[in-house]
Design an enzyme around this catalytic site. Structure first.
Site, PDB file in Angstrom:
ATOM      1  N   TYR A 175       0.860  -1.182   0.000  1.00 35.69           N
ATOM      2  CA  TYR A 175       0.000   0.000   0.000  1.00 35.69           C
ATOM      3  C   TYR A 175       0.898   1.234   0.000  1.00 35.69           C
ATOM      4  O   TYR A 175       1.865   1.303   0.767  1.00 35.69           O
ATOM      5  CB  TYR A 175      -0.890   0.008   1.242  1.00 35.69           C
ATOM      6  CG  TYR A 175      -1.761   1.243   1.385  1.00 35.69           C
ATOM      7  CD1 TYR A 175      -2.806   1.493   0.501  1.00 35.69           C
ATOM      8  CD2 TYR A 175      -1.529   2.156   2.418  1.00 35.69           C
ATOM      9  CE1 TYR A 175      -3.603   2.616   0.639  1.00 35.69           C
ATOM     10  CE2 TYR A 175      -2.323   3.285   2.568  1.00 35.69           C
ATOM     11  CZ  TYR A 175      -3.362   3.515   1.676  1.00 35.69           C
ATOM     12  OH  TYR A 175      -4.144   4.637   1.822  1.00 35.69           O
ATOM     13  N   ASP A 208       9.319   2.956  -0.279  1.00 37.43           N
ATOM     14  CA  ASP A 208       8.266   3.584   0.517  1.00 37.43           C
ATOM     15  C   ASP A 208       8.481   3.161   1.963  1.00 37.43           C
ATOM     16  O   ASP A 208       8.082   2.069   2.381  1.00 37.43           O
ATOM     17  CB  ASP A 208       6.888   3.161   0.005  1.00 37.43           C
ATOM     18  CG  ASP A 208       5.759   3.808   0.812  1.00 37.43           C
ATOM     19  OD1 ASP A 208       6.073   4.505   1.806  1.00 37.43           O
ATOM     20  OD2 ASP A 208       4.585   3.601   0.459  1.00 37.43           O
ATOM     21  N   LYS A 251       4.344   8.706   9.056  1.00 35.55           N
ATOM     22  CA  LYS A 251       4.147   8.038  10.344  1.00 35.55           C
ATOM     23  C   LYS A 251       5.134   8.506  11.422  1.00 35.55           C
ATOM     24  O   LYS A 251       4.953   9.588  11.961  1.00 35.55           O
ATOM     25  CB  LYS A 251       4.113   6.520  10.140  1.00 35.55           C
ATOM     26  CG  LYS A 251       2.925   6.150   9.222  1.00 35.55           C
ATOM     27  CD  LYS A 251       2.504   4.704   9.214  1.00 35.55           C
ATOM     28  CE  LYS A 251       1.169   4.583   8.489  1.00 35.55           C
ATOM     29  NZ  LYS A 251       1.206   3.926   7.195  1.00 35.55           N
TER      30      LYS A 251
HETATM   31  C1  LIG Z   1       0.528   4.505   5.888  1.00 37.22           C
HETATM   32  C2  LIG Z   1       1.256   4.310   4.615  1.00 37.22           C
HETATM   33  C3  LIG Z   1       1.125   5.201   3.536  1.00 37.22           C
HETATM   34  C4  LIG Z   1       0.124   6.328   3.541  1.00 37.22           C
HETATM   35  O1  LIG Z   1       0.387   7.263   4.520  1.00 37.22           O
HETATM   36  P1  LIG Z   1      -0.813   8.241   4.995  1.00 37.22           P
HETATM   37  O2  LIG Z   1      -0.144   9.160   5.963  1.00 37.22           O
HETATM   38  O3  LIG Z   1      -1.838   7.339   5.608  1.00 37.22           O
HETATM   39  O4  LIG Z   1      -1.325   8.931   3.803  1.00 37.22           O
HETATM   40  C5  LIG Z   1       1.925   5.017   2.436  1.00 37.22           C
HETATM   41  N1  LIG Z   1       2.807   4.013   2.380  1.00 37.22           N
HETATM   42  C6  LIG Z   1       2.956   3.131   3.379  1.00 37.22           C
HETATM   43  C7  LIG Z   1       3.974   2.044   3.260  1.00 37.22           C
HETATM   44  C8  LIG Z   1       2.176   3.227   4.530  1.00 37.22           C
HETATM   45  O5  LIG Z   1       2.314   2.331   5.505  1.00 37.22           O
END
Ligand SMILES: *Cc1c(COP(=O)(O)O)cnc(C)c1O
Length: 429
Positions: free
Chosen positions: A143, A238, A266
């Protein structure tokens, strides 16, 4: 009599779609009423009925120090008193950029945004603008936020066009996204052979944490690096979840692989909205105002949010911080496995740094297909039993869990006691 949680959820559903501001909060996967939280402290959260839980969600990853860490709260209060937003550069953004580039040397330059979604969306645009190529590769089960081109599932043939995984995304947009299997470098090589001159970027979660937790195979990340270099594509790690969660240098430090671009979120906001993207200087020079790729944000680098992030980043530099976090998380998953084994349940668990996965299958999964094969009904019963015992896990079999630095022996002990009861119930069918 209805609980306050139930009353709040009923009312919320009238004015908020599904009663929640992000879908997985609605408990659709596990069933039942979502827990409304009133406050948190260290490893604990309290719900609207004043029941206490040991929290293994940590706001889905950001709270590596636990809830309401006094130094983070103080930094936020002091920053707020100086002004909430300026829409102009501030010294704290500079300090934040210096910390990030210091810890993650692959990020020669970095820009702050307000969410992980913004970071990945912009990293993709930047890779396309830099290479002049249209296509991107992602892996099923990873994701990367909810930007249009990333809401894609695999098409019928593995190397065919990706299909939108959300209504409202035109197929013309996802036609540029190639979806491959995680941990399968052979497929990626085939994709590059077929259309390497059109692929701008490969984006990957270097430890997958959004299909439960799936570790990268030994050679997978190295193969990604080699293929992107060979075909001139931008490798995007990511690390929105893994950054400052699996170690001080993120997953890239843990596995010794250098990506071209990295996205963060995060933990770098410490519970406030901060995201970031950064990487190779020559690529970052393509972003406005230096280059032709546009990106902007009214609240980017917001001083109150950055204050929380900075305070968090400083605290995780403490000697032994990640060693201790990893050791505690390992202890939790090993003891859960032992407890399940004693109860005769097909169960496995594993961790990387301060993130972990639990699976109702005999072995930890290595692929998205294996994640999907796990026993979801068993997870849901396990989940509700833990919840009743005051243990708050993510309300879905497909999410990773998080341990914070505030979790210690007492919390792990209490969790194992609750897990014994939960596994015991599963043996009675
Ligand atoms: C949580 C997450 C996102 C999205 O971040 P948001 O702050 O919720 O928009 C993107 N990539 C990864 C790997 C994530 O865990």
């Amino acid at each position: 009599m209805k609980s306050r949680n139930e009353i709040l959820f009923e009312k919320s559903q009238r004015v908020i779609p599904g009663g929640v501001n992000s879908p997985v909060r609605a408990f659709r996967s596990v069933g039942g009423t979502p827990v409304f939280f009133a406050r948190g402290s260290g490893p604990y959260v309290w719900d609207a009925d004043d029941r206490r839980y040991i929290d293994y969600v940590g706001s889905w990853g950001p709270l590596v120090l636990g809830h309401a860490h006094p130094q983070v709260v103080k930094a936020v209060q002091e920053a707020a008193a100086r002004g909430l937003s300026f829409g102009a550069p501030t010294e704290s953004e500079l300090e934040m950029a210096e910390w990030i580039t210091h810890c993650l040397p692959s990020m020669q330059q970095v820009r702050l945004v307000s969410s992980g979604t913004e970071a990945t969306m912009t990293a993709i645009r930047l890779a396309r603008g830099f290479t002049g190529r249209p296509k991107i590769v992602k892996f099923e089960g990873c994701y990367h936020g909810h930007a249009d081109s990333l809401l894609v599932k695999a098409g019928s043939g593995a190397l065919t066009l990706g299909q939108p995984s959300s209504a409202g995304v035109p197929a013309e947009i996802t036609a540029h996204t190639i979806v491959l299997d995680y941990n399968d470098a052979t497929m990626l090589e085939a994709a590059f052979k077929a259309q390497g001159d059109k692929i701008a970027a490969v984006i990957v979660e270097p430890v997958a944490g959004n299909m439960n937790l799936v570790k990268p195979g030994k050679e997978f990340l190295a193969a990604l690096r080699e293929l992107c270099t060979r075909y001139g594509a931008v490798l995007i790690f990511d690390e929105v979840m893994t950054g400052f969660r699996v170690g001080l240098q993120g997953a890239q430090g843990l596995f010794g692989i250098t990506p071209d671009l990295t996205t963060l979120g995060k933990v770098i906001g410490g519970g406030m909205p901060v995201g970031a993207f950064g990487g190779r200087r020559d690529i970052m020079q393509s972003i406005a105002p230096l280059g032709p790729v546009y990106q902007a944000g009214t609240l980017s680098g917001n001083p109150v949010a950055v204050a929380a992030g900075l305070a968090t980043l400083k605290l995780v530099q403490a000697p032994g911080f990640f060693e201790r976090l990893s050791a505690n998380t390992t202890m939790l998953v090993e003891r859960l496995q032992a407890t399940a084994r004693d109860a005769g349940i097909a169960f496995s668990a594993q961790s990387v740094g301060g993130m972990f996965g639990v699976y109702f299958r005999a072995q930890p999964p290595e692929t998205y297909a294996q994640v999907m094969e796990s026993d979801k009904a068993a997870f849901n019963r396990f989940y509700h039993s833990l919840l009743a015992e005051g243990i708050y896990f993510a309300p879905s079999a497909y999410e990773a869990g998080f341990v914070s630095a505030a979790h210690g022996d007492a919390q792990i002990e209490a969790t194992i006691t609750a897990a014994k009861i939960a596994f015991g119930k599963l043996t009675i069918t």
